[in-house]
Design a protein around this motif. Structure first.
Motif, PDB file in Angstrom:
ATOM      1  N   VAL A 228     101.065 -98.983   4.981  1.00 15.21           N
ATOM      2  CA  VAL A 228      99.879 -99.826   5.172  1.00 15.21           C
ATOM      3  C   VAL A 228     100.330-101.207   5.637  1.00 15.21           C
ATOM      4  N   PRO A 229      99.768-101.753   6.713  1.00 15.03           N
ATOM      5  CA  PRO A 229     100.186-103.077   7.169  1.00 15.03           C
ATOM      6  C   PRO A 229      99.852-104.152   6.142  1.00 15.03           C
ATOM      7  N   GLU A 230     100.687-105.182   6.103  1.00 13.24           N
ATOM      8  CA  GLU A 230     100.451-106.258   5.141  1.00 13.24           C
ATOM      9  C   GLU A 230      99.253-107.101   5.532  1.00 13.24           C
ATOM     10  N   GLN A 231      99.007-107.275   6.827  1.00 16.29           N
ATOM     11  CA  GLN A 231      97.880-108.090   7.261  1.00 16.29           C
ATOM     12  C   GLN A 231      97.374-107.617   8.612  1.00 16.29           C
ATOM     13  N   LEU A 232      96.088-107.845   8.835  1.00 14.80           N
ATOM     14  CA  LEU A 232      95.425-107.492  10.090  1.00 14.80           C
ATOM     15  C   LEU A 232      94.677-108.714  10.602  1.00 14.80           C
ATOM     16  N   ASP A 233      94.713-108.933  11.906  1.00 14.31           N
ATOM     17  CA  ASP A 233      94.015-110.052  12.544  1.00 14.31           C
ATOM     18  C   ASP A 233      92.943-109.497  13.467  1.00 14.31           C
ATOM     19  N   VAL A 234      91.692-109.848  13.182  1.00 16.30           N
ATOM     20  CA  VAL A 234      90.581-109.345  13.986  1.00 16.30           C
ATOM     21  C   VAL A 234      89.553-110.466  14.166  1.00 16.30           C
ATOM     22  N   PHE A 235      88.660-110.235  15.097  1.00 16.72           N
ATOM     23  CA  PHE A 235      87.525-111.132  15.268  1.00 16.72           C
ATOM     24  C   PHE A 235      86.340-110.592  14.486  1.00 16.72           C
ATOM     25  N   THR A 236      85.471-111.487  14.092  1.00 21.15           N
ATOM     26  CA  THR A 236      84.328-111.123  13.267  1.00 21.15           C
ATOM     27  C   THR A 236      83.439-110.101  13.954  1.00 21.15           C
ATOM     28  N   LYS A 237      82.897-109.193  13.132  1.00 19.24           N
ATOM     29  CA  LYS A 237      81.966-108.137  13.538  1.00 19.24           C
ATOM     30  C   LYS A 237      82.634-107.000  14.315  1.00 19.24           C
ATOM     31  N   ASN A 238      83.945-107.077  14.512  1.00 22.08           N
ATOM     32  CA  ASN A 238      84.636-105.995  15.209  1.00 22.08           C
ATOM     33  C   ASN A 238      85.083-104.932  14.210  1.00 22.08           C
ATOM     34  N   PRO A 239      85.193-103.668  14.635  1.00 18.28           N
ATOM     35  CA  PRO A 239      85.662-102.622  13.721  1.00 18.28           C
ATOM     36  C   PRO A 239      87.144-102.805  13.399  1.00 18.28           C
ATOM     37  N   GLU A 310      95.883 -86.371 -12.594  1.00 19.96           N
ATOM     38  CA  GLU A 310      96.267 -86.102 -13.980  1.00 19.96           C
ATOM     39  C   GLU A 310      97.770 -85.854 -14.088  1.00 19.96           C
ATOM     40  N   ARG A 311      98.364 -86.400 -15.151  1.00 15.90           N
ATOM     41  CA  ARG A 311      99.791 -86.273 -15.458  1.00 15.90           C
ATOM     42  C   ARG A 311     100.678 -86.875 -14.371  1.00 15.90           C
ATOM     43  N   GLU A 312     100.204 -87.916 -13.709  1.00 13.31           N
ATOM     44  CA  GLU A 312     101.025 -88.589 -12.704  1.00 13.31           C
ATOM     45  C   GLU A 312     102.094 -89.433 -13.403  1.00 13.31           C
ATOM     46  N   ILE A 313     103.313 -89.420 -12.862  1.00 13.91           N
ATOM     47  CA  ILE A 313     104.447 -90.089 -13.512  1.00 13.91           C
ATOM     48  C   ILE A 313     104.222 -91.589 -13.596  1.00 13.91           C
ATOM     49  N   VAL A 314     103.910 -92.229 -12.474  1.00 10.01           N
ATOM     50  CA  VAL A 314     103.759 -93.682 -12.422  1.00 10.01           C
ATOM     51  C   VAL A 314     102.662 -93.997 -11.415  1.00 10.01           C
ATOM     52  N   ALA A 315     101.861 -95.000 -11.727  1.00  9.36           N
ATOM     53  CA  ALA A 315     100.733 -95.354 -10.866  1.00  9.36           C
ATOM     54  C   ALA A 315     100.957 -96.667 -10.120  1.00  9.36           C
ATOM     55  N   GLN A 316     102.130 -97.290 -10.305  1.00  6.33           N
ATOM     56  CA  GLN A 316     102.383 -98.565  -9.656  1.00  6.33           C
ATOM     57  C   GLN A 316     102.372 -98.458  -8.130  1.00  6.33           C
ATOM     58  N   ASN A 317     102.816 -97.313  -7.617  1.00  4.17           N
ATOM     59  CA  ASN A 317     102.891 -97.155  -6.168  1.00  4.17           C
ATOM     60  C   ASN A 317     101.660 -96.497  -5.576  1.00  4.17           C
ATOM     61  N   ASN A 318     100.562 -96.441  -6.348  1.00  2.00           N
ATOM     62  CA  ASN A 318      99.331 -95.830  -5.861  1.00  2.00           C
ATOM     63  C   ASN A 318      98.485 -96.765  -5.019  1.00  2.00           C
ATOM     64  N   GLU A 319      98.847 -98.034  -4.966  1.00  2.00           N
ATOM     65  CA  GLU A 319      98.020 -98.963  -4.197  1.00  2.00           C
ATOM     66  C   GLU A 319      98.897 -99.897  -3.377  1.00  2.00           C
ATOM     67  N   SER A 320      98.272-100.447  -2.349  1.00  2.00           N
ATOM     68  CA  SER A 320      98.962-101.379  -1.460  1.00  2.00           C
ATOM     69  C   SER A 320      97.950-102.418  -0.983  1.00  2.00           C
ATOM     70  N   THR A 321      98.359-103.670  -1.045  1.00  2.00           N
ATOM     71  CA  THR A 321      97.469-104.767  -0.659  1.00  2.00           C
ATOM     72  C   THR A 321      97.591-105.045   0.837  1.00  2.00           C
ATOM     73  N   VAL A 322      96.461-105.222   1.504  1.00  2.00           N
ATOM     74  CA  VAL A 322      96.427-105.595   2.912  1.00  2.00           C
ATOM     75  C   VAL A 322      95.494-106.792   3.060  1.00  2.00           C
ATOM     76  N   TYR A 323      95.954-107.806   3.781  1.00  2.00           N
ATOM     77  CA  TYR A 323      95.168-109.022   3.977  1.00  2.00           C
ATOM     78  C   TYR A 323      94.518-108.988   5.347  1.00  2.00           C
ATOM     79  N   LEU A 324      93.237-109.301   5.348  1.00  2.00           N
ATOM     80  CA  LEU A 324      92.444-109.279   6.576  1.00  2.00           C
ATOM     81  C   LEU A 324      92.130-110.707   6.990  1.00  2.00           C
ATOM     82  N   ASN A 325      92.624-111.102   8.155  1.00  2.00           N
ATOM     83  CA  ASN A 325      92.353-112.424   8.710  1.00  2.00           C
ATOM     84  C   ASN A 325      91.274-112.283   9.780  1.00  2.00           C
TER      85      ASN A 325
END
Length: 762
Positions: A228-239, A310-325
């Motif tokens: 997952v990219p750390e940050q994305l740069d887009v213009f407003t109202k764009n997909p 269920e019964r997952e070993i560790v959940a720390q790597n289940n998410e990733s933060t992405v910043y939207l500019n």
């Protein structure tokens, strides 16, 4: 032990004759003097001893010894002390560290089974090798192990390489390696497979003891969000498309839900999108895409989360933060170009560095690489683009439909910039198109260049061509007003230009620049609701290569903003970081880019930068950070890293030269997440390959319940290395026994002579 005789002359009969002669001497030789019985007996015994010594020296008796011995060696034990050992082992509630220490104590206690001559050495490893204990087989030596694993990363090949170069009590004979096979140090200290192969070449077995559950076990379930990219740069109202992949282990044929959350300060996370994937293998990476529409301008924090199973070993790597500019409405530019050339490269670089300009390049290659005409219906429809740059493209590349759409876009308000080249204007056939009606110049069409044939130069102006502004238009103001004329004079001449048939006499048409010979080079005009700039030149990259990067960038920004659809672009600040997800104490750099806007305002001098941290009680100001000037349009600040995990935010404030208050914010996150926890599943494939490459030396992959096999393997190998040694010793061959026999013979002769002298015998 066997005895043997080796007569000096090769035959016993000679020794027998000599023995008979000596016996005769003993019997027949009598003392001529007067001696008593005891004196005669003493002398006779001495003579008998002399005869025996002589016979022994002649017979050379020998003895043969047979014994077995094993060469000394050292068994090295390597155990993993990195943080991944704190994860579950898959064996009940026991951690990998607990399972590993139990196995270590077991094999350390059984070391005397290998014999007293064998040495043992225990080493801990994470990023480096660390010796823990050494002992002989029968020595009483305790194995002192840490209470908890503490290594931050794991290197496999590096410690093995250090072991092969370590100074040991005896040559290395075997390696028992404990670990989960997870290589987290980057760059690695080498190739683990190469180390296993080197040990095999030295005939040193590598016993790989895998710690942790296998990928096909129910206890090895894990989801990991990756890519997952750390940050994305887009213009407003764009997909906005958020792409990534989820690594699924142990969840074959089960639905895995992935969702995108928007996090705002002081509110619960808001779900924006979700999708499902279904792995079919025990270990599979599946790509995903989550689409949202960019909100209002600002900096946003989003989280991509794979909902734990269920019964997952560790959940720390289940998410990733992405910043939207999300940026406000900047200039959106479509650059249509023919064959790749230097001008395209440098224009894209100049405009791409501007955070308020979004440029899309559309190269059109000539046939047969690309079929003509190219359909530009999607690009040349509506009001997606504020400005179109038309490079060295032949008319036949888009033909009548494309030229007509292009002309209609200009009349409806889009800007147009046309460049020079061998296939532009009349030489490219544009005099036959609808585009000629919106251009401010008259296009000649007498000479038409073929896309594959010889280039005609009748409509070209040979270089050098000096660009000289005329009329003092603000469009060509690339420096401060008092320095603008001198700046233009300092720019190098260009390589050539197109020759137009003339300039149209239409309202709004203005000559902006000409050559040193009076040839028009830059003309501005109006067509309907749109603005048009026609350039006869196509080598402004010369200025950038001259070192005038700022002037080159300012030139193209001025052209874009003059002819773009929107009336104005506001000035402001935009902050950026190379990384927005940082680990503890990880340094980074913050860049503040100044957006000059349509008014081209200079960057203010009073920009203040502060770092804020989100706490349970609110947001806390951590103080002001110093700023260093990078160039005329940007500043930087060096961030040494955070000591505590959490969410942080940069806030920059300033007052523009027109009195407007400006503020920019940039959030980022600091995580206390060990790299070890991001790879919770052991790499059994790597461990299998290590054992396979060492198989010729006896290497093997073992599970924890096969530890008894390790000692059996070592004992079997030690028996195979046992050597049978046969030693033959003969009297008179060795230096010591030869001198001893001579010494005894001499002492007997001296004793006889002394006694005879004492007793007054001849």
């Amino acid at each position: 032990m066997d005895w043997s005789l080796n007569p000096v002359f090769g035959g016993y009969w000679i020794i027998g004759l000599i023995g008979l002669g000596l016996l005769a001497v003993l019997i027949l030789v009598q003392e001529s003097g007067k001696v008593n019985r005891w004196q005669w007996l003493a002398l006779w015994l001495i003579r008998l001893s002399i005869c025996v010594v002589l016979l022994l020296l002649l017979l050379r008796p020998g003895v043969t010894f047979t014994k077995q011995s094993s060469p000394p060696g050292t068994v090295a034990i390597l155990f993993d002390e990195s943080a991944s050992m704190g994860l579950p082992s898959g064996d009940g509630k026991l951690s990998r560290w607990g399972q590993q220490t139990g196995l270590l104590n077991q094999i350390w206690g059984d070391r005397e089974k290998l014999g007293k001559e064998n040495s043992w050495a225990a080493f801990a490893y994470s990023e480096r090798l660390r010796q823990v204990a050494t002992a002989k087989g029968i020595e009483q030596s305790a194995l002192s192990l840490p209470a908890e694993p503490s290594g931050s990363v794991t290197d496999i090949a590096g410690p093995l390489s250090e072991l092969m170069g370590a100074s040991l009590d005896s040559p290395l004979s075997a390696v028992i390696w404990f670990g989960d096979g997870s290589q987290t140090q980057s760059p690695a200290g080498g190739d683990p497979l190469q180390m296993a192969r080197r040990l095999s070449q030295l005939d040193i077995p590598l016993y790989v003891v895998g710690i942790g559950p296998r990928a096909d076990s129910e206890n090895s379930r894990d989801l990991s969000v990756e890519g997952v990219p750390e940050q994305l740069d887009v213009f407003t109202k764009n997909p906005v498309n958020v792409l990534g992949s989820v690594r699924c282990r142990g969840v074959a044929n089960q639905d895995v839900t992935i969702r995108l959350l928007m996090r705002r300060e002081g509110t619960e996370p808001q779900e924006l999108a979700r999708t499902k994937v279904r792995p079919v293998r025990a270990d599979e990476a599946i790509p995903f895409q989550l689409q949202v529409v960019a909100p209002e301008p600002g900096a946003y924090e989003m989280v991509v989360e794979a909902i734990p199973v269920e019964r997952e070993i560790v959940a720390q790597n289940n998410e990733s933060t992405v910043y939207l500019n999300v940026r406000a409405g900047g200039a959106r530019v479509l650059y249509i170009e023919g064959e790749a050339r230097f001008e395209m490269k440098f224009i894209r670089r100049a405009l791409g560095e501007s955070p308020d300009i979004d440029i899309l390049s559309l190269p059109i290659n000539k046939p047969p690489v690309q079929k003509w005409p190219v359909n530009l219906r999607e690009q040349l429809s509506g009001d997606v683009f504020d400005c179109i740059v038309l490079g060295d493209v032949d008319y036949r590349a888009i033909e009548a439909e494309g030229a007509s759409r292009l002309a209609d876009m200009v009349r409806n308000g889009a800007g147009l910039i046309t460049l020079g080249g061998y296939h532009t204007y009349g030489a490219g056939g544009w005099g036959e198109s609808a585009l000629r009606e919106v251009l401010p110049v008259q296009i000649g069409g007498a000479t038409r260049n073929s896309i594959d044939g010889r280039i005609q130069l009748q409509e070209q102006i040979n270089g050098p061509v000096k660009v000289i502004p005329r009329g003092g238009s603000e469009i060509l103001q690339i420096d401060a007003p008092e320095r603008n004329e001198e700046t233009w004079k300092s720019l190098k001449p260009l390589l050539g230009a197109n020759r137009w048939a003339g300039i149209k006499n239409n309202p709004g048409t203005v000559l902006l620049a000409e050559s040193q010979n009076g040839d028009p080079l830059i003309v501005a005009g109006v067509a309907g609701n749109g603005k048009v700039l026609s350039l006869a030149v196509d080598s402004t990259f010369v200025w950038a290569r001259q070192g005038k990067l700022a002037e080159h960038k300012a030139f193209w920004r001025k052209l874009i903003y003059w002819c773009m659809r929107r009336k104005a672009v506001d000035e402001g600040m935009e902050m950026r970081m190379t990384q927005r997800r940082l680990f503890l104490s990880q340094p980074s750099e913050l860049i503040i880019d100044w957006i000059a806007g349509s008014q081209e305002l200079e960057m203010p001098q009073n920009i203040a930068l502060h770092l804020w941290k989100e706490t349970e009680s609110g947001v806390v100001d951590l103080g002001e950070s110093p700023l260093i000037k990078r160039d005329t349009g940007s500043l930087r600040s060096n961030f040494a890293g955070a000591k505590e995990p959490g969410r942080y935010e940069w806030r920059a404030r300033a007052i523009a030269l027109n009195g407007k208050e400006l503020e920019s914010r940039l959030p980022f996150i600091v995580v206390d997440r060990s790299l070890e926890s991001l790879q919770p599943i052991p790499d059994w494939q790597l461990m299998e390959q290590m054992a396979r490459l060492n198989a010729d030396a006896g290497g093997e992959l073992l599970s924890p319940d096969q530890m008894s096999d390790v000692m059996a393997q070592l004992q079997s190998r030690r028996k195979q290395s046992t050597e049978t040694v046969v030693e033959n010793r003969k009297l008179g061959e060795g230096l010591i026994d030869s001198w001893t026999a001579c010494l005894v013979f001499g002492l007997l002769m001296i004793a006889q002579w002394s006694l005879r002298k004492r007793w007054n015998l001849p």
